[in-house]
Design an enzyme around this catalytic site. Sequence first.
Site, PDB file in Angstrom:
ATOM      1  CB  ILE A 197      -1.017   0.039   1.168  1.00 27.03           C
ATOM      2  CG1 ILE A 197      -0.319  -0.135   2.519  1.00 27.03           C
ATOM      3  CG2 ILE A 197      -2.122  -1.001   0.975  1.00 27.03           C
ATOM      4  CD1 ILE A 197      -1.217   0.172   3.717  1.00 27.03           C
ATOM      5  CG  PHE A 243      -9.774  -5.238   5.728  1.00 29.71           C
ATOM      6  CD1 PHE A 243     -10.551  -5.510   6.846  1.00 29.71           C
ATOM      7  CD2 PHE A 243     -10.394  -5.221   4.479  1.00 29.71           C
ATOM      8  CE1 PHE A 243     -11.913  -5.745   6.724  1.00 29.71           C
ATOM      9  CE2 PHE A 243     -11.756  -5.454   4.353  1.00 29.71           C
ATOM     10  CZ  PHE A 243     -12.519  -5.718   5.481  1.00 29.71           C
ATOM     11  CB  THR A 248      -8.448  -1.157  16.590  1.00 31.33           C
ATOM     12  OG1 THR A 248      -8.461  -1.759  17.866  1.00 31.33           O
ATOM     13  CG2 THR A 248      -7.354  -0.088  16.577  1.00 31.33           C
ATOM     14  CG  ASP A 249     -11.575  -2.018  20.918  1.00 33.86           C
ATOM     15  OD1 ASP A 249     -10.486  -2.351  20.405  1.00 33.86           O
ATOM     16  OD2 ASP A 249     -12.186  -2.744  21.741  1.00 33.86           O
ATOM     17  CE1 TYR A 308      -3.074  -2.514  15.006  1.00 32.62           C
ATOM     18  CE2 TYR A 308      -4.114  -2.545  17.167  1.00 32.62           C
ATOM     19  CZ  TYR A 308      -4.215  -2.661  15.787  1.00 32.62           C
ATOM     20  OH  TYR A 308      -5.424  -2.920  15.194  1.00 32.62           O
ATOM     21  CE  LYS A 324      -5.971   0.211  12.450  1.00 32.96           C
ATOM     22  NZ  LYS A 324      -6.044  -0.293  11.049  1.00 32.96           N
ATOM     23  CG  ASN A 351      -9.774  -8.023  21.101  1.00 36.31           C
ATOM     24  OD1 ASN A 351      -9.912  -6.886  21.560  1.00 36.31           O
ATOM     25  ND2 ASN A 351      -8.648  -8.698  21.182  1.00 36.31           N
ATOM     26  CE  LYS A 381      -2.926 -10.277  15.958  1.00 38.24           C
ATOM     27  NZ  LYS A 381      -3.343 -10.141  14.596  1.00 38.24           N
ATOM     28  CG  PHE A 382      -5.989 -14.796  24.020  1.00 38.00           C
ATOM     29  CD1 PHE A 382      -5.064 -15.500  24.782  1.00 38.00           C
ATOM     30  CD2 PHE A 382      -7.312 -14.750  24.450  1.00 38.00           C
ATOM     31  CE1 PHE A 382      -5.433 -16.129  25.964  1.00 38.00           C
ATOM     32  CE2 PHE A 382      -7.684 -15.383  25.631  1.00 38.00           C
ATOM     33  CZ  PHE A 382      -6.748 -16.077  26.386  1.00 38.00           C
TER      34      PHE A 382
HETATM   35  P1  NAD Z   1      -4.014  -9.433   9.804  1.00 40.08           P
HETATM   36  O1  NAD Z   1      -2.729  -9.139  10.509  1.00 40.08           O
HETATM   37  O2  NAD Z   1      -4.595 -10.794   9.901  1.00 40.08           O
HETATM   38  O3  NAD Z   1      -3.844  -9.109   8.239  1.00 40.08           O
HETATM   39  C1  NAD Z   1      -3.230  -7.955   7.764  1.00 40.08           C
HETATM   40  C2  NAD Z   1      -3.066  -8.115   6.255  1.00 40.08           C
HETATM   41  O4  NAD Z   1      -2.479  -6.887   5.744  1.00 40.08           O
HETATM   42  C3  NAD Z   1      -2.137  -9.247   5.850  1.00 40.08           C
HETATM   43  O5  NAD Z   1      -2.709  -9.996   4.801  1.00 40.08           O
HETATM   44  C4  NAD Z   1      -0.874  -8.539   5.373  1.00 40.08           C
HETATM   45  O6  NAD Z   1      -0.144  -9.270   4.394  1.00 40.08           O
HETATM   46  C5  NAD Z   1      -1.445  -7.238   4.832  1.00 40.08           C
HETATM   47  N1  NAD Z   1      -0.454  -6.152   4.818  1.00 40.08           N
HETATM   48  C6  NAD Z   1       0.347  -5.749   5.842  1.00 40.08           C
HETATM   49  N2  NAD Z   1       1.135  -4.741   5.437  1.00 40.08           N
HETATM   50  C7  NAD Z   1       0.800  -4.460   4.149  1.00 40.08           C
HETATM   51  C8  NAD Z   1       1.261  -3.519   3.185  1.00 40.08           C
HETATM   52  N3  NAD Z   1       2.222  -2.634   3.496  1.00 40.08           N
HETATM   53  N4  NAD Z   1       0.695  -3.515   1.961  1.00 40.08           N
HETATM   54  C9  NAD Z   1      -0.278  -4.423   1.651  1.00 40.08           C
HETATM   55  N5  NAD Z   1      -0.739  -5.342   2.515  1.00 40.08           N
HETATM   56  C10 NAD Z   1      -0.202  -5.368   3.738  1.00 40.08           C
HETATM   57  O7  NAD Z   1      -5.024  -8.320  10.272  1.00 40.08           O
HETATM   58  P2  NAD Z   1      -6.573  -8.446  10.715  1.00 40.08           P
HETATM   59  O8  NAD Z   1      -6.636  -8.975  12.081  1.00 40.08           O
HETATM   60  O9  NAD Z   1      -7.318  -9.065   9.617  1.00 40.08           O
HETATM   61  O10 NAD Z   1      -6.944  -6.893  10.789  1.00 40.08           O
HETATM   62  C11 NAD Z   1      -7.438  -6.196   9.656  1.00 40.08           C
HETATM   63  C12 NAD Z   1      -7.710  -4.749  10.038  1.00 40.08           C
HETATM   64  O11 NAD Z   1      -8.656  -4.716  11.095  1.00 40.08           O
HETATM   65  C13 NAD Z   1      -6.481  -4.001  10.553  1.00 40.08           C
HETATM   66  O12 NAD Z   1      -6.512  -2.693  10.030  1.00 40.08           O
HETATM   67  C14 NAD Z   1      -6.647  -3.982  12.051  1.00 40.08           C
HETATM   68  O13 NAD Z   1      -6.039  -2.854  12.636  1.00 40.08           O
HETATM   69  C15 NAD Z   1      -8.165  -3.945  12.187  1.00 40.08           C
HETATM   70  N6  NAD Z   1      -8.694  -4.546  13.419  1.00 40.08           N
HETATM   71  C16 NAD Z   1      -8.466  -5.860  13.713  1.00 40.08           C
HETATM   72  C17 NAD Z   1      -9.048  -6.410  14.853  1.00 40.08           C
HETATM   73  C18 NAD Z   1      -8.843  -7.861  15.216  1.00 40.08           C
HETATM   74  O14 NAD Z   1      -9.340  -8.282  16.266  1.00 40.08           O
HETATM   75  N7  NAD Z   1      -8.178  -8.668  14.410  1.00 40.08           N
HETATM   76  C19 NAD Z   1      -9.843  -5.631  15.683  1.00 40.08           C
HETATM   77  C20 NAD Z   1     -10.026  -4.287  15.361  1.00 40.08           C
HETATM   78  C21 NAD Z   1      -9.481  -3.762  14.209  1.00 40.08           C
HETATM   79  O1  TDX Z   2      -0.705 -15.850  24.353  1.00 38.02           O
HETATM   80  C1  TDX Z   2      -1.368 -14.864  24.704  1.00 38.02           C
HETATM   81  N1  TDX Z   2      -1.788 -14.781  26.012  1.00 38.02           N
HETATM   82  C2  TDX Z   2      -2.545 -13.730  26.470  1.00 38.02           C
HETATM   83  O2  TDX Z   2      -2.902 -13.699  27.663  1.00 38.02           O
HETATM   84  C3  TDX Z   2      -1.741 -13.815  23.782  1.00 38.02           C
HETATM   85  C4  TDX Z   2      -1.309 -13.866  22.347  1.00 38.02           C
HETATM   86  C5  TDX Z   2      -2.521 -12.779  24.262  1.00 38.02           C
HETATM   87  N2  TDX Z   2      -2.909 -12.732  25.572  1.00 38.02           N
HETATM   88  C6  TDX Z   2      -3.801 -11.635  26.008  1.00 38.02           C
HETATM   89  C7  TDX Z   2      -3.398 -10.233  25.634  1.00 38.02           C
HETATM   90  C8  TDX Z   2      -4.747  -9.543  25.498  1.00 38.02           C
HETATM   91  O3  TDX Z   2      -5.210  -9.135  26.769  1.00 38.02           O
HETATM   92  O4  TDX Z   2      -5.049 -11.867  25.356  1.00 38.02           O
HETATM   93  C9  TDX Z   2      -5.679 -10.633  24.980  1.00 38.02           C
HETATM   94  C10 TDX Z   2      -5.880 -10.603  23.477  1.00 38.02           C
HETATM   95  O5  TDX Z   2      -4.593 -10.522  22.878  1.00 38.02           O
HETATM   96  P1  TDX Z   2      -4.399 -10.403  21.286  1.00 38.02           P
HETATM   97  O6  TDX Z   2      -5.087 -11.522  20.612  1.00 38.02           O
HETATM   98  O7  TDX Z   2      -2.955 -10.188  21.020  1.00 38.02           O
HETATM   99  O8  TDX Z   2      -5.284  -9.113  20.944  1.00 38.02           O
HETATM  100  P2  TDX Z   2      -5.218  -7.569  21.430  1.00 38.02           P
HETATM  101  O9  TDX Z   2      -3.873  -7.225  21.913  1.00 38.02           O
HETATM  102  O10 TDX Z   2      -6.369  -7.355  22.359  1.00 38.02           O
HETATM  103  O11 TDX Z   2      -5.461  -6.826  20.020  1.00 38.02           O
HETATM  104  C11 TDX Z   2      -6.407  -7.365  19.054  1.00 38.02           C
HETATM  105  O12 TDX Z   2      -7.650  -6.710  19.096  1.00 38.02           O
HETATM  106  C12 TDX Z   2      -7.715  -5.403  18.604  1.00 38.02           C
HETATM  107  C13 TDX Z   2      -5.857  -7.327  17.643  1.00 38.02           C
HETATM  108  O13 TDX Z   2      -4.610  -7.990  17.584  1.00 38.02           O
HETATM  109  C14 TDX Z   2      -5.742  -5.922  17.141  1.00 38.02           C
HETATM  110  O14 TDX Z   2      -5.290  -5.888  15.802  1.00 38.02           O
HETATM  111  C15 TDX Z   2      -7.099  -5.271  17.221  1.00 38.02           C
HETATM  112  O15 TDX Z   2      -7.035  -3.925  16.874  1.00 38.02           O
END
Ligand code: NAD
Ligand code: TDX
Length: 331
Positions: free
Chosen positions: A60, A79, A122-123, A149, A153, A178, A188-189
Amino acid sequence: MKLLITGGAGFIGSNFIHYWLKKHAGDQIINLDSLTYAGHLESLKDVSHRHHYTFVKGDINNSELVDSLMSQVDIVVHFAAETHVDRSITDPMIFTRTNVIGTQTLLEAAKKYGTRFHHISTDEVFGALKLESKNKFNTKTRYQPNSPYSASKAASDHLVMSYHTTFGVPVTITNCSNNFGPYQDTEKFIPRTITNLLEGKNILIYGDGKYVRDWMHVEDHCRAIELVLLKGKVGASYTVGGMNKDVSNLEVSKKILKIMKLPESRIDYIKDRPGHDRRYAVSWKKINKELGWEPKEKFSKRLKQTIDWYRANEWWWKDMKVKSEDFYKTK
Ligand code: NAD
Ligand code: TDX
C-alpha cells in the site's frame, strides 16, 4: 460495484472477501496485499478461481500501483495493517510505515479520484478502561492510545478524517473490538489458545489474566462493514462490538477448556505484556440506531464453531503456528 480490498489475505480481509462475494455475487473485487507474515493466500483458495476476484501482490506504500488500482474502483475497504500489539513492542517502526504512511498513500489516491474510502480501525485507539468501571467506548470517546500499534491506528484515523474535512474525500471509519473466527493467525490469543491445546501444550496467560476484551465474531464485523458501506453516513465513524458482558482472558480460556473437555490445570501464567490495556468494552448503540446492526450469535456458540474450525483445518495453521511460536521465543 468494483471494490479495492487492501489486506484481503489477512484474517478479517479474507473473511470479508468470502462474505462479500457470497452476498454481492455480481461485484468485482481487487485484493491488494503484500503478503507479509500475516498474509495467507490459502485463506482465499475457495474464491481464487472466480473471475470476479483478482489478487494483486503489492504494498500500500507503492503510490504508483495504488494510483492505478484506485483509478479502476468505486470503493476502497482498507484492512491492510500491521496488527499485532506484541510485535509493535518488539518492532514498532513498521507499524508507522504501514499503518500511517500506507493509509496516507491510499488517501492521496482516493483524493485524486474522489473514491469512497472505508477505513477499518480498532477500539484500541481509545486506550484502556478500568476493570471495575461500567463505561464503554463510543464515537465521542477521547483518543488515548497506549501501544505503538494503537498509536499508529489512531494516527491513521485522524488522517482519514482530515482528508474528509480538508479535501472532501467520502470516508467512513469503523472502530471495532477484538474479532475471532476462522482464518485468524495463530499469533492471536484465541487461535493461539485453541491450537496450543490441540497440540497438547498449555494455554499461556499474560500476567494475572484479568484483562477484558470485547469479543466479536468476524462475520458480525463483516455485516457491520457492509451496512456502513451501503448506508453509512459519509464523514462518520461507528464503534462496533460484541454482545458479551465483560469476560476476562482467564474466563475465555476456561470456556475453551470446557468446550474441549480439558482440565483447568492446562493454564500457565507467563510474563505480562508491557503497557497491557486492562479492559476494552464498546458501545454499538449508534450503528444499531442508525443502521440497525447488532451482533447475532452468542459468544459460546461462536467459540465452539471456531474450535471446530481449527480442529478441522490443521492444514491451514500447522506451518503458521511454527512461525508464530518462533516469534514468541524471540520476545
Ligand atoms: P491481519 O494481521 O490478519 O492481516 C493484515 C493483512 O495486511 C495481511 O494480509 C498482510 O499481508 C497485509 N499487509 C500488511 N502490510 C501491508 C502492506 N504494506 N501492503 C499491503 N498489505 C499489507 O489483520 P486483521 O486482524 O485481519 O486486521 C485487519 C484490520 O482490522 C487491521 O486494520 C486492524 O487494525 C483492524 N482490526 C483488527 C481487529 C482484530 O481483532 N483482528 C480488531 C479491530 C481492528
Ligand atoms: O498468548 C497470549 N496470552 C494472552 O494472555 C496472547 C497472544 C494474548 N494474551 C492476552 C493479551 C490480550 O489481553 O489476550 C488478549 C488478546 O490478545 P491479542 O489476541 O494479542 O489481541 P489484542 O492485543 O487485544 O489486540 C487485538 O484486538 C484489537 C488485535 O490484535 C488488534 O489488531 C485489534 O485492533
